[in-house]
Design a protein around this motif. Structure first.
Motif, PDB file in Angstrom:
ATOM      1  N   ILE A 256      47.405  12.098 -11.157  1.00 41.55           N
ATOM      2  CA  ILE A 256      48.433  11.280 -10.520  1.00 41.55           C
ATOM      3  C   ILE A 256      47.801  10.529  -9.343  1.00 41.55           C
ATOM      4  O   ILE A 256      47.005  11.082  -8.584  1.00 41.55           O
ATOM      5  N   ASP A 257      48.175   9.263  -9.196  1.00 43.64           N
ATOM      6  CA  ASP A 257      47.523   8.410  -8.196  1.00 43.64           C
ATOM      7  C   ASP A 257      47.973   8.710  -6.772  1.00 43.64           C
ATOM      8  O   ASP A 257      47.167   8.650  -5.840  1.00 43.64           O
ATOM      9  N   GLU A 258      49.271   9.004  -6.607  1.00 41.59           N
ATOM     10  CA  GLU A 258      49.773   9.263  -5.257  1.00 41.59           C
ATOM     11  C   GLU A 258      50.963  10.203  -5.327  1.00 41.59           C
ATOM     12  O   GLU A 258      51.772  10.127  -6.256  1.00 41.59           O
ATOM     13  N   MET A 259      51.053  11.067  -4.334  1.00 40.49           N
ATOM     14  CA  MET A 259      52.220  11.927  -4.154  1.00 40.49           C
ATOM     15  C   MET A 259      52.897  11.509  -2.857  1.00 40.49           C
ATOM     16  O   MET A 259      52.245  11.425  -1.806  1.00 40.49           O
ATOM     17  N   ARG A 260      54.196  11.221  -2.939  1.00 40.56           N
ATOM     18  CA  ARG A 260      54.973  10.879  -1.748  1.00 40.56           C
ATOM     19  C   ARG A 260      55.868  12.067  -1.427  1.00 40.56           C
ATOM     20  O   ARG A 260      56.728  12.443  -2.235  1.00 40.56           O
ATOM     21  N   ILE A 261      55.653  12.660  -0.267  1.00 42.75           N
ATOM     22  CA  ILE A 261      56.443  13.806   0.177  1.00 42.75           C
ATOM     23  C   ILE A 261      57.472  13.302   1.185  1.00 42.75           C
ATOM     24  O   ILE A 261      57.126  12.674   2.183  1.00 42.75           O
ATOM     25  N   ILE A 262      58.741  13.583   0.920  1.00 42.07           N
ATOM     26  CA  ILE A 262      59.830  13.024   1.716  1.00 42.07           C
ATOM     27  C   ILE A 262      60.724  14.152   2.215  1.00 42.07           C
ATOM     28  O   ILE A 262      61.198  14.967   1.421  1.00 42.07           O
ATOM     29  N   ARG A 263      60.919  14.221   3.520  1.00 40.73           N
ATOM     30  CA  ARG A 263      61.892  15.175   4.052  1.00 40.73           C
ATOM     31  C   ARG A 263      63.271  14.795   3.536  1.00 40.73           C
ATOM     32  O   ARG A 263      63.729  13.668   3.708  1.00 40.73           O
ATOM     33  N   THR A 264      63.942  15.720   2.860  1.00 40.70           N
ATOM     34  CA  THR A 264      65.280  15.453   2.340  1.00 40.70           C
ATOM     35  C   THR A 264      66.221  15.372   3.534  1.00 40.70           C
ATOM     36  O   THR A 264      66.659  16.380   4.070  1.00 40.70           O
ATOM     37  N   SER A 265      66.488  14.133   3.956  1.00 36.79           N
ATOM     38  CA  SER A 265      67.200  13.935   5.219  1.00 36.79           C
ATOM     39  C   SER A 265      68.707  13.841   5.004  1.00 36.79           C
ATOM     40  O   SER A 265      69.199  13.906   3.883  1.00 36.79           O
ATOM     41  N   GLU A 266      69.401  13.670   6.093  1.00 42.81           N
ATOM     42  CA  GLU A 266      70.843  13.928   6.145  1.00 42.81           C
ATOM     43  C   GLU A 266      71.690  12.804   5.560  1.00 42.81           C
ATOM     44  O   GLU A 266      72.514  12.191   6.241  1.00 42.81           O
ATOM     45  N   SER A 267      71.494  12.493   4.284  1.00 42.64           N
ATOM     46  CA  SER A 267      72.390  11.555   3.603  1.00 42.64           C
ATOM     47  C   SER A 267      73.760  12.225   3.460  1.00 42.64           C
ATOM     48  O   SER A 267      73.861  13.458   3.517  1.00 42.64           O
ATOM     49  N   PRO A 268      74.824  11.441   3.278  1.00 48.01           N
ATOM     50  CA  PRO A 268      76.154  12.065   3.159  1.00 48.01           C
ATOM     51  C   PRO A 268      76.224  13.147   2.087  1.00 48.01           C
ATOM     52  O   PRO A 268      76.795  14.216   2.314  1.00 48.01           O
ATOM     53  N   ARG A 269      75.665  12.896   0.898  1.00 52.76           N
ATOM     54  CA  ARG A 269      75.779  13.889  -0.171  1.00 52.76           C
ATOM     55  C   ARG A 269      74.955  15.144   0.147  1.00 52.76           C
ATOM     56  O   ARG A 269      75.399  16.261  -0.104  1.00 52.76           O
ATOM     57  N   TRP A 270      73.763  14.973   0.704  1.00 55.25           N
ATOM     58  CA  TRP A 270      72.923  16.126   1.024  1.00 55.25           C
ATOM     59  C   TRP A 270      73.580  17.000   2.088  1.00 55.25           C
ATOM     60  O   TRP A 270      73.509  18.233   2.034  1.00 55.25           O
ATOM     61  N   LYS A 271      74.238  16.391   3.038  1.00 54.42           N
ATOM     62  CA  LYS A 271      74.928  17.171   4.070  1.00 54.42           C
ATOM     63  C   LYS A 271      76.032  18.036   3.456  1.00 54.42           C
ATOM     64  O   LYS A 271      76.289  19.140   3.910  1.00 54.42           O
ATOM     65  N   GLU A 272      76.659  17.530   2.389  1.00 53.01           N
ATOM     66  CA  GLU A 272      77.698  18.308   1.714  1.00 53.01           C
ATOM     67  C   GLU A 272      77.120  19.448   0.885  1.00 53.01           C
ATOM     68  O   GLU A 272      77.725  20.517   0.763  1.00 53.01           O
ATOM     69  N   ASN A 273      75.945  19.233   0.298  1.00 52.26           N
ATOM     70  CA  ASN A 273      75.421  20.166  -0.703  1.00 52.26           C
ATOM     71  C   ASN A 273      74.283  21.052  -0.230  1.00 52.26           C
ATOM     72  O   ASN A 273      73.956  22.041  -0.898  1.00 52.26           O
ATOM     73  N   ALA A 274      73.659  20.743   0.909  1.00 53.57           N
ATOM     74  CA  ALA A 274      72.405  21.408   1.262  1.00 53.57           C
ATOM     75  C   ALA A 274      72.587  22.837   1.757  1.00 53.57           C
ATOM     76  O   ALA A 274      71.683  23.660   1.610  1.00 53.57           O
ATOM     77  N   GLY A 275      73.733  23.157   2.366  1.00 51.75           N
ATOM     78  CA  GLY A 275      73.837  24.463   3.020  1.00 51.75           C
ATOM     79  C   GLY A 275      72.818  24.528   4.139  1.00 51.75           C
ATOM     80  O   GLY A 275      72.765  23.650   5.005  1.00 51.75           O
ATOM     81  N   ASP A 276      71.946  25.547   4.112  1.00 54.38           N
ATOM     82  CA  ASP A 276      70.901  25.641   5.133  1.00 54.38           C
ATOM     83  C   ASP A 276      69.550  25.164   4.597  1.00 54.38           C
ATOM     84  O   ASP A 276      68.497  25.505   5.136  1.00 54.38           O
ATOM     85  N   SER A 277      69.560  24.360   3.534  1.00 52.07           N
ATOM     86  CA  SER A 277      68.308  23.930   2.904  1.00 52.07           C
ATOM     87  C   SER A 277      67.618  22.791   3.629  1.00 52.07           C
ATOM     88  O   SER A 277      66.432  22.535   3.389  1.00 52.07           O
ATOM     89  N   CYS A 278      68.327  22.061   4.470  1.00 55.13           N
ATOM     90  CA  CYS A 278      67.731  20.920   5.153  1.00 55.13           C
ATOM     91  C   CYS A 278      66.751  21.393   6.229  1.00 55.13           C
ATOM     92  O   CYS A 278      67.094  22.215   7.082  1.00 55.13           O
ATOM     93  N   LEU A 279      65.523  20.881   6.172  1.00 53.89           N
ATOM     94  CA  LEU A 279      64.521  21.227   7.175  1.00 53.89           C
ATOM     95  C   LEU A 279      64.799  20.495   8.480  1.00 53.89           C
ATOM     96  O   LEU A 279      65.087  19.291   8.476  1.00 53.89           O
ATOM     97  N   SER A 280      64.685  21.193   9.599  1.00 52.26           N
ATOM     98  CA  SER A 280      64.714  20.499  10.878  1.00 52.26           C
ATOM     99  C   SER A 280      63.475  19.615  10.966  1.00 52.26           C
ATOM    100  O   SER A 280      62.468  19.836  10.280  1.00 52.26           O
TER     101      SER A 280
END
Length: 470
Positions: A256-280
């Motif tokens: 694979i040429d590139e890996m993009r690592i993205i902090r799963t940030s506080e989008s409206p849907r993620w805030k509803e579904n993440a529980g305590d999964s969101c990284l500070s």
């Protein structure tokens, strides 16, 4: 006297404030010319007799022109286009909001309801003709899941018919098979294919789809076998953080040429579904630093772009610290607050325009409307109004609004940080990006540069101002 013809890979373009420019075929950004150079190249149309000159010598040597033969003519794409609007080279185009997955973090969603908006083929053709008229060049196809659109390939055909090209396809990989890749190749379409993959053993959960991991890995392998440039896009959170290093090693071994690592940030849907999964933010930076320590120890070929933290180019032993938007001496007051947003129009499945699609769900939830291409001609949106005002906002305006940023020793390096994070975390588009404050104040710049001391730093800054601040 001689007649010349432009190289078929070159097209002349003019925009407001960028009157003398050209595109190279399948290269996103236009390049500037001097007025005299531009006026000479305008006459290289295969019919105009020109006297021998230093400019003719220069452009013959550079391969911009060639002696014309009888019957030679410019293609429609090559002909000079004088665009009555601001310069934008690219578009991120969500052709559909529909998706065969139901990802827990989807940034397109204002809530957990699925987005069923979609462009018809006629609407897409009309909009793409407008894009061509405005001088756009590169299109990123995204969604939803873009390959779910029944006219996916017809839309690509229209893009190439108009002389533009597909630079990237963002996909979950579910619909990638040999027939699909063969059809792309037949169209002359060789984009970067970006496939979501969220870590060994964790992909199915975030994508909310059994078998998603197996499908993604198969798609990644098949694209590489067919010689496409392939990037893996990985959303990181508390549950998969410990799999990121082994995932990176596996992807590197796959070629694979590139890996993009993205902090799963506080989008409206993620805030509803993440529980305590969101990284500070602090935890994210700590874990990404630990990842960089381990990944840089061993020889690798795959580039890794860690969102808002660090990009590593192991093949050339180079790196760029991502919060450093301006290296030493690059800052100027007229810079846009986000150069990425200033260069690429983000268009959603319902026709709305945004600074970036990662903000679309948030803007919709706040009923923050900047314009819609289905109801307003694209050129009108690129001549003035709320959308243009927002993406052309300068760092000088940000500093005048934000006294904290203006007084900070790091401001001329980070230019206020990411606007998406600032709006998401502070509800202020011109507020401080708290993540960048953490990055610099907690010494991550020094940690990274010390770790990669023997590598080439592509965006160095003066350590003196940082040490004084600390």
């Amino acid at each position: 006297m001689s007649r010349y013809l432009l190289n078929p890979n070159i097209a002349l373009r003019s925009w407001w404030f960028v009157p003398y420019a050209y595109y190279m075929k399948n290269v996103r950004d236009a390049k500037g010319l001097k007025k005299g150079e531009f006026e000479f190249l305008l006459q290289c149309d295969g019919t105009t007799e020109l006297a021998d000159s230093p400019l003719a010598e220069k452009f013959l040597h550079l391969g911009f022109i060639a002696p014309a033969r009888d019957g030679d003519a410019l293609s429609d794409w090559q002909k000079h286009l004088d665009c009555n609007n601001r310069y934008f080279p690219a578009m991120e185009y969500a052709i559909t909001g529909k998706c065969n997955y139901n990802c827990l973090h989807c940034f397109n969603a204002a809530d957990n309801a699925p987005d069923m908006s979609e462009w018809t083929l006629d609407e897409a053709k009309t909009m793409l003709k407008q894009a061509r008229k405005c001088g756009l060049n590169a299109i990123t196809l995204t969604g939803g899941e873009p390959m779910l659109h029944k006219n996916f390939f017809e839309i690509i055909e229209e893009i190439y018919k108009l002389g533009m090209y597909v630079g990237e396809i963002n996909t979950n990989g579910h619909f990638i098979n040999q027939a699909a890749l063969d059809r792309l190749k037949k169209l002359g379409c060789y984009p970067i294919i970006k496939i979501s993959f969220d870590g060994i053993g964790h992909h199915d959960w975030l994508r909310n789809r059994k078998g998603a991991e197996e499908n993604a890995l198969a798609a990644l392998r098949l694209c590489k076998e067919n010689s496409f440039e392939v990037w893996a896009q990985t959303n990181v959170h508390r549950q998969n953080i410990d799999t990121i290093l082994p995932t990176a090693k596996m992807l590197d071994e796959m070629g694979i040429d590139e890996m993009r690592i993205i902090r799963t940030s506080e989008s409206p849907r993620w805030k509803e579904n993440a529980g305590d999964s969101c990284l500070s933010v602090d935890k994210y930076y700590n874990k990404m630093y630990e990842f960089a320590v381990e990944y840089s120890k061993e020889p690798h070929r795959m580039d890794v772009d860690i969102w808002q933290f660090l990009t590593i180019f192991p093949g050339s032993k180079a790196f760029r610290v991502r919060p450093v938007e301006c290296a030493e001496g690059e800052y100027r007051d007229s810079l846009p607050v986000c150069r990425g947003n200033r260069g690429k129009i983000a268009v959603a499945a319902n026709g709305n325009v945004y600074p970036c699609l990662q903000l679309s769900g948030l803007y919709d939830k706040k009923k923050d409307f900047l314009g819609n291409i289905k109801t307003t001609d694209l050129q009108t949106l690129l001549q003035g109004g709320k959308y243009l005002d927002e993406v052309c906002t300068t760092v000088k305006t940000l500093a005048e609004h934000n006294s904290k940023c203006a007084a900070c020793d790091y401001f001329k390096y980070c230019v206020g940080g990411c606007r998406a994070l600032a709006y998401t975390l502070t509800d202020d588009k011109l507020g401080s990006d708290p993540a960048k404050c953490v990055f610099f104040q907690k010494g991550y710049y020094e940690k990274i540069t010390a770790l990669l001391e023997s590598w080439n730093n592509l965006a160095p800054i003066r350590n003196k101002s940082i040490s004084e601040k600390d």
